[in-house]
Write an enzyme that holds these catalytic residues in place. Sequence first.
Site, short mmCIF file in Angstrom:
data_model
loop_
_atom_site.label_atom_id
_atom_site.label_comp_id
_atom_site.label_asym_id
_atom_site.label_seq_id
_atom_site.Cartn_x
_atom_site.Cartn_y
_atom_site.Cartn_z
N HIS A 62 -36.23 -31.19 18.55
CA HIS A 62 -37.63 -30.77 18.67
C HIS A 62 -38.58 -31.94 18.38
O HIS A 62 -38.87 -32.23 17.21
CB HIS A 62 -37.88 -29.63 17.68
CG HIS A 62 -39.18 -28.92 17.89
ND1 HIS A 62 -39.34 -27.59 17.57
CD2 HIS A 62 -40.37 -29.33 18.36
CE1 HIS A 62 -40.58 -27.22 17.85
NE2 HIS A 62 -41.24 -28.27 18.32
N HIS A 217 -38.58 -23.97 14.70
CA HIS A 217 -39.29 -24.05 13.41
C HIS A 217 -39.45 -22.71 12.67
O HIS A 217 -40.56 -22.24 12.44
CB HIS A 217 -40.63 -24.75 13.58
CG HIS A 217 -41.50 -24.32 14.75
ND1 HIS A 217 -41.74 -22.99 15.08
CD2 HIS A 217 -42.21 -25.05 15.64
CE1 HIS A 217 -42.55 -22.95 16.12
NE2 HIS A 217 -42.84 -24.18 16.48
N ASN A 257 -48.22 -25.87 12.41
CA ASN A 257 -47.94 -24.57 12.99
C ASN A 257 -46.44 -24.45 13.26
O ASN A 257 -45.92 -25.25 14.01
CB ASN A 257 -48.74 -24.42 14.30
CG ASN A 257 -48.87 -22.99 14.71
OD1 ASN A 257 -48.56 -22.09 13.95
ND2 ASN A 257 -49.31 -22.78 15.94
N ASP A 284 -39.80 -31.40 14.60
CA ASP A 284 -41.09 -31.01 15.19
C ASP A 284 -42.08 -32.17 15.06
O ASP A 284 -43.25 -31.98 14.69
CB ASP A 284 -41.65 -29.73 14.56
CG ASP A 284 -42.78 -29.13 15.41
OD1 ASP A 284 -43.10 -29.69 16.47
OD2 ASP A 284 -43.32 -28.10 14.99
O1 DOR Z 1 -47.84 -28.03 14.30
C1 DOR Z 1 -47.47 -28.02 15.47
N1 DOR Z 1 -47.80 -29.01 16.33
N2 DOR Z 1 -46.75 -26.98 15.92
C2 DOR Z 1 -46.46 -26.82 17.22
O2 DOR Z 1 -45.82 -25.86 17.56
C3 DOR Z 1 -46.97 -27.78 18.24
C4 DOR Z 1 -47.21 -29.09 17.63
C5 DOR Z 1 -48.01 -30.02 18.51
O3 DOR Z 1 -47.74 -30.08 19.71
O4 DOR Z 1 -48.89 -30.73 18.00
#
Ligand code: DOR
Length: 409
Positions: A62, A217, A257, A284
Amino acid sequence: MESVAASVLIRGAHVVDSAHDGVLDVLIQSGVITAVATGLSADGATVDAHGLTCLPALCDLHAHFRDPGLTNKEDLESGSRAAVRGGYTAVNLMANTKPVISTHAQVRDVLARARRIGLVDVHQCVSITADMDGTTVNHLEGLGKHVRIISEDGREVMNARVMLQAMHAAASLGLTVMCHCEDMNLSPVDDRLAEDIMTQRNIELARTAGCRLHVAHVSTRGAMQAIIAAKERGQPVTCEVTPHHLTLTETTPYRVNPPLRTQADVDFLRDSIRLGWVDAISTDHAPHTREDKTAGAPGMVGLETAFGVCNTTLVQPGHITLARLTELMSRNPARIMGLNKGCVAPGYDGDLVLVDLHRRWIVDATKFVSKGHNTPFDGMTLTGRVIRTIKGGRTVYADAPEQQEERQT
Ligand code: DOR
């Protein structure tokens, strides 16, 4: 341009993966591991790894490299450099670029450019709905053999009928659906209920469609419990948690997120790791410019800190063994991505990471090679540092000695 070393012998490292825990030599020939034993000799290059620990190189399920279109935040080259600095040789890239990645041609373009850079193997996700419009799924036909995972990460496919259609298509095409579980109508008022409900919905839809589901996540106890229940009844569901959801709580004011949760959630996720319910730890990796971050963009970079954070918070205190960490950060994600990586054993890709497990260092975000410097781990002291990353027998990253000195505590 990518190339592989003809023959390289990694000598005298403490090799740890799910099957090894001892001082061994590792021979890589033409990019593939051919022997793991004591007293090996070879004609080609040798890397003296005494005193270091040798793990299978890490694989990240991810990451956001923002390429094309958002390359002021990251691009394929800076993202690849950040990956190898963190010990990774494979990444699964999200589709929320500009434009959104929805076609075979776009995937081919990303893969060709990543191959020319030659530092990491890239899998590029395609969006679940075309251009993430929330309604169109007919782009999923004819994506080609390189696409194994589809994802709308960054947002949710809110219409359950559309998600079900996409999952039926995924089932017949052999694709895995990687879902970002968030009821976006509910999240402004109750963001944990928003995650719990959507995790349950997506599990039920995947069960109905008969497709493979990978939950991205996971951050709440409720979501994890739903996944455990699905696994207990034998549904093909896998899941990942991030280093930040395993270490930080809502008391750290950092926008991401899903949001940082309570200590009880962190404890439940750690227990779930210990009990074997969690398949992968994924970063992430979400780079943002300083301006976007100040304006509230969610997310943090993670590739350059993930190993140190996980070694410090999971392995050192004895929650899990280092061998188990290699399963979570290498073997299982490699399996989910369909890669021949994740084990230090003959026949596997010659992708290794040499780490100094005991070196303490201070995270300095200004030194990141990622274009993103957004991290709540800045200034934290971590134990365990990536010293060298090897891909197909070729060194693609080596820690500079002067930096080692500089950052020792
Ligand atoms: O915090 C996040 N940022 N969660 C996500 O699901 C997307 C990501 C982003 O693309 O910046």
